[in-house]
Design a protein around this motif. Structure first.
Motif, PDB file in Angstrom:
ATOM      1  N   LYS A   1       0.812  -1.217   0.000  1.00 52.84           N
ATOM      2  CA  LYS A   1       0.000   0.000   0.000  1.00 52.84           C
ATOM      3  C   LYS A   1       0.851   1.275   0.000  1.00 52.84           C
ATOM      4  O   LYS A   1       0.322   2.372  -0.142  1.00 52.84           O
ATOM      5  CB  LYS A   1      -0.909   0.024   1.229  1.00 52.84           C
ATOM      6  CG  LYS A   1      -1.835  -1.174   1.354  1.00 52.84           C
ATOM      7  CD  LYS A   1      -2.542  -1.171   2.700  1.00 52.84           C
ATOM      8  CE  LYS A   1      -3.390  -2.419   2.900  1.00 52.84           C
ATOM      9  NZ  LYS A   1      -3.945  -2.516   4.260  1.00 52.84           N
ATOM     10  N   LEU A   2       2.163   1.120   0.168  1.00 51.90           N
ATOM     11  CA  LEU A   2       3.022   2.263   0.455  1.00 51.90           C
ATOM     12  C   LEU A   2       3.063   3.290  -0.675  1.00 51.90           C
ATOM     13  O   LEU A   2       3.005   4.511  -0.425  1.00 51.90           O
ATOM     14  CB  LEU A   2       4.436   1.763   0.772  1.00 51.90           C
ATOM     15  CG  LEU A   2       5.500   2.812   1.082  1.00 51.90           C
ATOM     16  CD1 LEU A   2       5.082   3.706   2.237  1.00 51.90           C
ATOM     17  CD2 LEU A   2       6.834   2.117   1.397  1.00 51.90           C
ATOM     18  N   GLU A   3       3.167   2.841  -1.898  1.00 52.22           N
ATOM     19  CA  GLU A   3       3.393   3.785  -3.004  1.00 52.22           C
ATOM     20  C   GLU A   3       2.256   4.787  -3.170  1.00 52.22           C
ATOM     21  O   GLU A   3       2.487   5.904  -3.643  1.00 52.22           O
ATOM     22  CB  GLU A   3       3.616   3.022  -4.312  1.00 52.22           C
ATOM     23  CG  GLU A   3       4.936   2.259  -4.317  1.00 52.22           C
ATOM     24  CD  GLU A   3       5.591   2.217  -5.674  1.00 52.22           C
ATOM     25  OE1 GLU A   3       5.849   3.300  -6.237  1.00 52.22           O
ATOM     26  OE2 GLU A   3       5.838   1.103  -6.162  1.00 52.22           O
ATOM     27  N   GLN A   4       1.040   4.432  -2.770  1.00 49.70           N
ATOM     28  CA  GLN A   4      -0.076   5.356  -2.940  1.00 49.70           C
ATOM     29  C   GLN A   4       0.059   6.605  -2.073  1.00 49.70           C
ATOM     30  O   GLN A   4      -0.610   7.610  -2.323  1.00 49.70           O
ATOM     31  CB  GLN A   4      -1.404   4.663  -2.638  1.00 49.70           C
ATOM     32  CG  GLN A   4      -1.574   4.227  -1.194  1.00 49.70           C
ATOM     33  CD  GLN A   4      -2.861   3.454  -0.966  1.00 49.70           C
ATOM     34  OE1 GLN A   4      -3.932   4.036  -0.845  1.00 49.70           O
ATOM     35  NE2 GLN A   4      -2.757   2.122  -0.927  1.00 49.70           N
ATOM     36  N   TYR A   5       0.936   6.545  -1.059  1.00 46.80           N
ATOM     37  CA  TYR A   5       1.115   7.701  -0.168  1.00 46.80           C
ATOM     38  C   TYR A   5       2.315   8.562  -0.576  1.00 46.80           C
ATOM     39  O   TYR A   5       2.541   9.619   0.017  1.00 46.80           O
ATOM     40  CB  TYR A   5       1.301   7.216   1.272  1.00 46.80           C
ATOM     41  CG  TYR A   5       0.134   6.407   1.785  1.00 46.80           C
ATOM     42  CD1 TYR A   5      -1.011   7.037   2.259  1.00 46.80           C
ATOM     43  CD2 TYR A   5       0.169   5.018   1.781  1.00 46.80           C
ATOM     44  CE1 TYR A   5      -2.094   6.300   2.720  1.00 46.80           C
ATOM     45  CE2 TYR A   5      -0.900   4.273   2.244  1.00 46.80           C
ATOM     46  CZ  TYR A   5      -2.031   4.921   2.709  1.00 46.80           C
ATOM     47  OH  TYR A   5      -3.107   4.184   3.160  1.00 46.80           O
ATOM     48  N   ILE A   6       3.082   8.120  -1.546  1.00 51.78           N
ATOM     49  CA  ILE A   6       4.282   8.852  -1.963  1.00 51.78           C
ATOM     50  C   ILE A   6       3.900   9.969  -2.924  1.00 51.78           C
ATOM     51  O   ILE A   6       3.113   9.768  -3.852  1.00 51.78           O
ATOM     52  CB  ILE A   6       5.293   7.888  -2.614  1.00 51.78           C
ATOM     53  CG1 ILE A   6       5.817   6.894  -1.563  1.00 51.78           C
ATOM     54  CG2 ILE A   6       6.454   8.657  -3.232  1.00 51.78           C
ATOM     55  CD1 ILE A   6       6.717   5.813  -2.145  1.00 51.78           C
ATOM     56  N   THR A   7       4.453  11.143  -2.671  1.00 49.11           N
ATOM     57  CA  THR A   7       4.270  12.297  -3.550  1.00 49.11           C
ATOM     58  C   THR A   7       5.652  12.877  -3.867  1.00 49.11           C
ATOM     59  O   THR A   7       6.657  12.463  -3.272  1.00 49.11           O
ATOM     60  CB  THR A   7       3.403  13.380  -2.881  1.00 49.11           C
ATOM     61  OG1 THR A   7       4.190  14.076  -1.890  1.00 49.11           O
ATOM     62  CG2 THR A   7       2.166  12.796  -2.211  1.00 49.11           C
TER      63      THR A   7
END
Length: 380
Positions: A116-122
């Motif tokens: 799920k981590l990549e969805q929080y990366i900006t």
């Protein structure tokens, strides 16, 4: 049978000669800030965690704060961590001048979920801060792969995970800095607040030594009249966050027997696992690639709140630890993350119950706790 939640006094009695000697040695030395005792413990701790360097600081919170300060974060920068942790993991991000972003967790280890981590990366993400919750390592290989792909630094919150291992490797050295707590009751605990930071980077280690000691250049005079030749130089505006020398001496006295105490926690966990098998109680999970050190033992079951009341009424301490998740607390209402925003963390928190798990707990005490909880879960 009443069962305690911990027994720090018994731990002291088991090491009384070594601890008393360490305390008296420091008192007799007249050196109560930094110095050789601290350096000796730092060397021993670094060796134990398989790191090149270790730096003693004022608390586990301070270890996280100083590590983030060393990242030179700017307003608008983002740090991703998890919601089911003690609030200092998040508050230090704010104190370091950045914005905390909470990512959902796994349903078994309660740690950061790499899937799920990549969805929080900006584009503003500068640090990923996984927490090795309750002493179980986060799944570091995919986390590091994602971080490396995006050019993001990883700082480990290993405050509860001294001695824990991921695929045979001790925690704290996957990124430039790893952070630990050595407060009373932690896996390795002194008799006051304390923290440790480990690193394999000599420049980063030196930066932490500067930041923890007001921003003074290392090896400056420690008191008026010091004739060692050091020159007082203030390199940056730092903090007063040093590990007390007397605590370092105590921790050094306790370190050689730490593995025995971790083994005691793991024995208790094994008994819980055996008794909970095939019952409505879900035992604490340990991945095959992990060595869990069980700072806390969290089982899961339905009707958790009623179970807690049932246990406590029978003299068995049952706790909610870092529960509910941070985004549901008033301090983090600014995030706008209401119920359902981080569903896995919220679901596990609603079923999680902390049970006694400490080095001195006896087999009969573990059996009493476990059978009492199973009796409730079966409708007893």
């Amino acid at each position: 049978m009443a069962v305690p939640s911990s027994n720090l006094a018994a731990e002291y009695q088991s090491l009384k000669p070594e601890i008393d000697e360490a305390i008296m040695r420091v008192l007799a030395s007249g050196n109560y800030v930094l110095g050789e005792e601290l350096e000796a413990f730092e060397e021993a701790f670094a060796e134990y965690q398989n790191a090149r360097f270790a730096m003693g600081v004022g608390s586990g919170t301070a270890s996280l704060h100083l590590a983030l300060e060393a990242m030179d974060l700017q307003p608008g920068d983002e740090v991703i961590t998890v919601p089911n942790t003690d609030n200092p993991t998040a508050s230090v991000v704010t104190h370091a001048g950045a914005k905390v972003v909470l990512a959902d967790t796994t349903g078994d280890t309660f740690n950061m979920d790499p899937e799920k981590l990549e969805q929080y990366i900006t584009p503003r993400t500068k640090v990923i801060l996984p927490v090795h919750l309750f002493g179980h390592p986060a799944d570091m290989d995919p986390i590091m792969e994602i971080a490396d792909h995006h050019g993001i630094t990883v700082i480990e919150d290993a405050c509860l995970a001294i001695g824990a291992e991921y695929k045979g490797r001790r925690m704290g050295t996957y990124g430039p800095l790893g952070c630990f707590s050595v407060a009373p009751g932690k896996i390795l605990g002194g008799y006051g607040d304390g923290g440790m930071i480990v690193s394999n980077d000599p420049d980063m280690a030196e930066r932490i030594r500067v930041l923890r000691n007001y921003g003074h250049a290392p090896r400056v005079p420690r008191f008026p009249g010091d004739l060692t030749g050091g020159k007082w130089t203030v390199l940056e505006e730092g903090f007063n966050q040093r590990l007390d020398t007397i605590q370092a001496a105590i921790l050094r006295a306790k370190l050689p027997t730490l593995d025995d105490r971790i083994a005691g926690r793991r024995r208790a966990a094994a008994i819980y696992r055996e008794i909970f098998e095939g019952t409505p109680v879900t035992a604490a999970h340990e991945e095959p690639w992990a060595k869990h050190v069980y700072f806390a033992y969290n089982a899961m079951l339905d009707n958790r709140d009623e179970a807690q009341d049932y246990m406590n009424s029978r003299g068995i301490p049952a706790r909610l630890i870092y529960n509910p998740p941070l985004h549901l607390h008033p301090a983090y209402s600014w995030m706008g993350l209401g119920p359902g925003s981080l569903p896995t963390a919220e679901y596990t928190a609603s079923r999680m119950l902390g049970l006694p798990c400490f080095p001195q707990i006896t087999e009969s005490q573990v059996e009493e706790v476990a059978t009492t909880l199973v009796k409730f879960a079966k409708g007893g």
